[in-house]
Design a protein around this motif. Structure first.
Motif, PDB file in Angstrom:
ATOM      1  N   HIS A 182      -9.868   2.751   1.958  1.00 40.06           N
ATOM      2  CA  HIS A 182      -9.263   3.358   0.758  1.00 40.06           C
ATOM      3  C   HIS A 182      -8.972   4.848   0.957  1.00 40.06           C
ATOM      4  O   HIS A 182      -8.803   5.579  -0.010  1.00 40.06           O
ATOM      5  N   ARG A 183      -8.908   5.277   2.204  1.00 35.53           N
ATOM      6  CA  ARG A 183      -8.528   6.667   2.490  1.00 35.53           C
ATOM      7  C   ARG A 183      -7.007   6.756   2.491  1.00 35.53           C
ATOM      8  O   ARG A 183      -6.319   5.870   2.982  1.00 35.53           O
ATOM      9  N   ILE A 184      -6.512   7.834   1.945  1.00 39.68           N
ATOM     10  CA  ILE A 184      -5.064   8.034   1.859  1.00 39.68           C
ATOM     11  C   ILE A 184      -4.624   8.964   2.970  1.00 39.68           C
ATOM     12  O   ILE A 184      -5.171  10.049   3.155  1.00 39.68           O
TER      13      ILE A 184
ATOM     14  N   ARG B 164       2.990   4.466  -1.265  1.00 38.98           N
ATOM     15  CA  ARG B 164       3.027   5.465  -2.323  1.00 38.98           C
ATOM     16  C   ARG B 164       4.455   6.023  -2.339  1.00 38.98           C
ATOM     17  O   ARG B 164       5.226   5.780  -1.429  1.00 38.98           O
TER      18      ARG B 164
ATOM     19  N   GLU C 287       2.979   8.456   2.285  1.00 36.75           N
ATOM     20  CA  GLU C 287       1.576   8.182   2.021  1.00 36.75           C
ATOM     21  C   GLU C 287       1.267   6.701   2.198  1.00 36.75           C
ATOM     22  O   GLU C 287       2.080   5.843   1.882  1.00 36.75           O
ATOM     23  N   TRP C 288       0.063   6.434   2.705  1.00 37.02           N
ATOM     24  CA  TRP C 288      -0.399   5.070   2.890  1.00 37.02           C
ATOM     25  C   TRP C 288      -1.895   5.042   2.671  1.00 37.02           C
ATOM     26  O   TRP C 288      -2.618   5.909   3.156  1.00 37.02           O
ATOM     27  N   GLU C 289      -2.353   4.076   1.915  1.00 37.82           N
ATOM     28  CA  GLU C 289      -3.788   3.917   1.683  1.00 37.82           C
ATOM     29  C   GLU C 289      -4.311   2.801   2.570  1.00 37.82           C
ATOM     30  O   GLU C 289      -3.836   1.669   2.511  1.00 37.82           O
TER      31      GLU C 289
ATOM     32  N   ASN D 107       0.805  -1.216   0.000  1.00 39.60           N
ATOM     33  CA  ASN D 107       0.000   0.000   0.000  1.00 39.60           C
ATOM     34  C   ASN D 107       0.840   1.269   0.000  1.00 39.60           C
ATOM     35  O   ASN D 107       0.336   2.339   0.292  1.00 39.60           O
TER      36      ASN D 107
END
Length: 87
Positions: A58-60, A10, A51-53, A8
């Motif tokens: 599914h919120r970043i 980014r 960043e992490w989802e 997950n």
């Protein structure tokens, strides 16, 4: 990184992360290499901030904290830095 959390990720130091850090939303002590303790009492070294989802919502989160135990082991992610204390 072969942990499930790695799927997950980014790109490190995205524009949102840089903005958040520049805006001082993160405490000064909370940097890569710092030792932190989460609200469950686990102590770990900050591997990076990025960043992490959340796979469930599914919120970043632009400034998730990725920690690993000091002696090595499985990393874990703390989505909200306010739950961390300086270790």
């Amino acid at each position: 990184m072969n942990s499930p959390a790695s799927k997950n990720l980014r790109p490190l130091r995205s524009a949102a992360t840089r903005r958040a850090m520049a805006d001082r939303q993160l405490p000064r002590w909370l940097r890569e290499g710092a030792v932190a303790v989460d609200d469950g009492g686990r102590r770990g070294v900050v591997q990076f901030i990025g960043e992490w989802e959340d796979p469930a919502t599914h919120r970043i989160n632009p400034c998730a904290i990725f920690l690993r135990p000091e002696g090595g082991g499985v990393e874990w992610i703390v989505a909200d830095h306010v739950t961390l204390t300086q270790g």
